[in-house]
Enzyme design. Sequence first.
Site, PDB file in Angstrom:
ATOM      1  N   ASN A   9       0.869  -1.183   0.000  1.00 38.20           N
ATOM      2  CA  ASN A   9       0.000   0.000   0.000  1.00 38.20           C
ATOM      3  C   ASN A   9       0.901   1.226   0.000  1.00 38.20           C
ATOM      4  OD1 ASN A   9      -1.800   2.053   0.535  1.00 38.20           O
ATOM      5  ND2 ASN A   9      -2.208   1.428   2.659  1.00 38.20           N
ATOM      6  N   LYS A  11       0.058   4.293  -0.173  1.00 40.59           N
ATOM      7  CA  LYS A  11      -0.569   5.474   0.449  1.00 40.59           C
ATOM      8  C   LYS A  11      -0.371   6.693  -0.469  1.00 40.59           C
ATOM      9  CE  LYS A  11       0.358   3.275   4.805  1.00 40.59           C
ATOM     10  NZ  LYS A  11       0.375   3.379   6.242  1.00 40.59           N
ATOM     11  N   HIS A  95      -9.222   0.760   5.337  1.00 41.63           N
ATOM     12  CA  HIS A  95      -7.904   0.958   5.950  1.00 41.63           C
ATOM     13  C   HIS A  95      -8.050   1.886   7.156  1.00 41.63           C
ATOM     14  CE1 HIS A  95      -3.773   2.253   6.576  1.00 41.63           C
ATOM     15  NE2 HIS A  95      -3.418   1.147   5.940  1.00 41.63           N
ATOM     16  N   GLU A  97      -6.406   4.304   8.189  1.00 43.32           N
ATOM     17  CA  GLU A  97      -6.233   5.744   7.914  1.00 43.32           C
ATOM     18  C   GLU A  97      -7.505   6.338   7.305  1.00 43.32           C
ATOM     19  OE1 GLU A  97      -2.527   5.434   5.772  1.00 43.32           O
ATOM     20  OE2 GLU A  97      -1.586   4.765   7.621  1.00 43.32           O
ATOM     21  N   GLU A 167      -4.823  -5.442  10.688  1.00 38.99           N
ATOM     22  CA  GLU A 167      -3.786  -4.427  10.852  1.00 38.99           C
ATOM     23  C   GLU A 167      -3.988  -3.701  12.179  1.00 38.99           C
ATOM     24  OE1 GLU A 167      -2.017  -3.151   6.917  1.00 38.99           O
ATOM     25  OE2 GLU A 167      -3.823  -1.956   7.145  1.00 38.99           O
ATOM     26  N   GLY A 173       3.086   1.806  10.648  1.00 39.02           N
ATOM     27  CA  GLY A 173       4.012   2.921  10.477  1.00 39.02           C
ATOM     28  C   GLY A 173       4.777   3.284  11.740  1.00 39.02           C
ATOM     29  N   SER A 213       4.060  -2.629  10.077  1.00 38.73           N
ATOM     30  CA  SER A 213       5.520  -2.628  10.166  1.00 38.73           C
ATOM     31  C   SER A 213       6.158  -3.953   9.742  1.00 38.73           C
ATOM     32  CB  SER A 213       5.972  -2.228  11.584  1.00 38.73           C
ATOM     33  OG  SER A 213       5.517  -0.919  11.884  1.00 38.73           O
TER      34      SER A 213
HETATM   35  C1  PEP Z   1      -0.429  -0.117   6.203  1.00 34.54           C
HETATM   36  O1  PEP Z   1      -0.598   1.081   6.133  1.00 34.54           O
HETATM   37  O2  PEP Z   1      -1.286  -0.872   5.728  1.00 34.54           O
HETATM   38  C2  PEP Z   1       0.778  -0.607   6.857  1.00 34.54           C
HETATM   39  C3  PEP Z   1       0.754  -1.835   7.292  1.00 34.54           C
HETATM   40  O3  PEP Z   1       1.837   0.271   6.992  1.00 34.54           O
HETATM   41  P1  PEP Z   1       3.321  -0.078   7.556  1.00 34.54           P
HETATM   42  O4  PEP Z   1       3.758  -1.353   6.890  1.00 34.54           O
HETATM   43  O5  PEP Z   1       4.148   1.105   7.175  1.00 34.54           O
HETATM   44  O6  PEP Z   1       3.178  -0.256   9.024  1.00 34.54           O
END
Ligand code: PEP
Length: 250
Positions: A9, A11, A95, A97, A167, A173, A213
Amino acid sequence: MRTPIIAGNWKMNKTASEARAFFSEFIKLIKDVKDIEIIIAPPFTALSAANDAVKDTIIKISVQDMFWEEKGAFTGEVSPIMIKDAGCSHCIIGHSERRQYFGDTDEAVNKKIKAALKFGLVPIFCIGENLKEREAHKTMKVIETQLQGGLTGLSENDMDKIILAYEPVWAIGTGKTATPAQAQEVHKFIRDYIRKKSGDKIADGMRILYGGSVTPENINGLMAEDDIDGALVGGASLKPDSFAGIARFA
Ligand code: PEP
């Protein structure tokens, strides 16, 4: 046997020319990778460049969100028909966000999932608890509510097409991954929920990705767990070598 999925992703990152540069490097690094699905979700403005770049490869292109209506007076939105027309096969929906900054509710997520399925897009349906909820021991309750809301009114045929992504918001992040055991506990809870709702066949076939992450260093530990079928990757999907390192997990 569930085919693993590694999804990226991006973003709000990368212009069309940056996307082209990424793919010219990344495709070389994964050319011998087999038996997994690789999906990348660029921003809307880089979809055309991305779809051109991945022709004749195993990589599929996803969007990061969409609206549920087919067309009309919805300034700024993009419909499932437009996404199909742009050559995409998948859509990330719900998601954290989107939920946190843009007000996506479980009801909106449910409408988006139904619209994606109606137009032949595969939804990658995201769920996860925040830190406060985890510390208050409410993780499973939050997950159950999000599953209930997002999956309301879906037929067995629909359920068979969905990809789920767990998630934990506190791991996105932040560099703080859930341990494989923490992730497995929630993935098992999710699969058991699907089993109760839709039966063994759907539950056993459902791909449940972990996101938060994920790096080339921690992917193997996560993938060793019974109910983790792949990863949804943010930060580490932006660089060809780190995303290829994840896609090449042992
Ligand atoms: C995400 O935004 O779906 C995500 C898992 O981000 P990151 O891998 O940067 O934690």
